[in-house]
Design a protein around this motif. Structure first.
Motif: not given
Length: 111
Positions: A13-18, A39-43, A57-62, A75-80
């Motif tokens: 979460v810290r490495s991604l910017r909204a 997928s190409l997506a905006v955080f 659980v923590v979810c990342l919304d794109f 836990t699903q995210v392999v790379d961003a």
């Protein structure tokens, strides 16, 4: 799959910017038929959801192109990887931040 150690949910979460665009690689499917999708997506940010057994659980919304939402467990995210679109609408991956290394491939001789 990547051989690099997995980031914790907080580190991810810290490495991604909204508001920034990423090429997100994530695992889908069960343990027998697990595959990686990109997928190409905006955080849009992180949220917390409660599972059926009551665990939080923590979810990342794109947001994917055309406004389709994508919510992933950390836990699903392999790379961003940071990305953008060029003037022709083609995906361009941006440089990784310092400290993260790219995997090098050994070049074979031309002869």
């Amino acid at each position: 799959m990547s051989t690099a150690p997995a980031l914790s949910a907080a580190q991810l979460v810290r490495s991604l910017r909204a508001g920034e665009m990423y090429r997100v690689s994530y695992a889908v499917g069960g343990p027998l038929q697990r595959r990686v999708t990109r997928s190409l997506a905006v955080f849009a940010g992180a949220s917390q959801h409660r599972t059926w057994n009551g665990e939080v659980v923590v979810c990342l919304d794109f947001t994917r192109p055309r406004g389709r939402p994508l919510s992933l467990l950390s836990t699903q995210v392999v790379d961003a990887r940071p990305a953008s679109l060029n003037e022709r609408g083609q995906l361009v991956l941006l440089e990784r931040t310092a400290g993260r290394r790219r995997r090098r491939t050994r070049r074979r001789p031309l002869y």
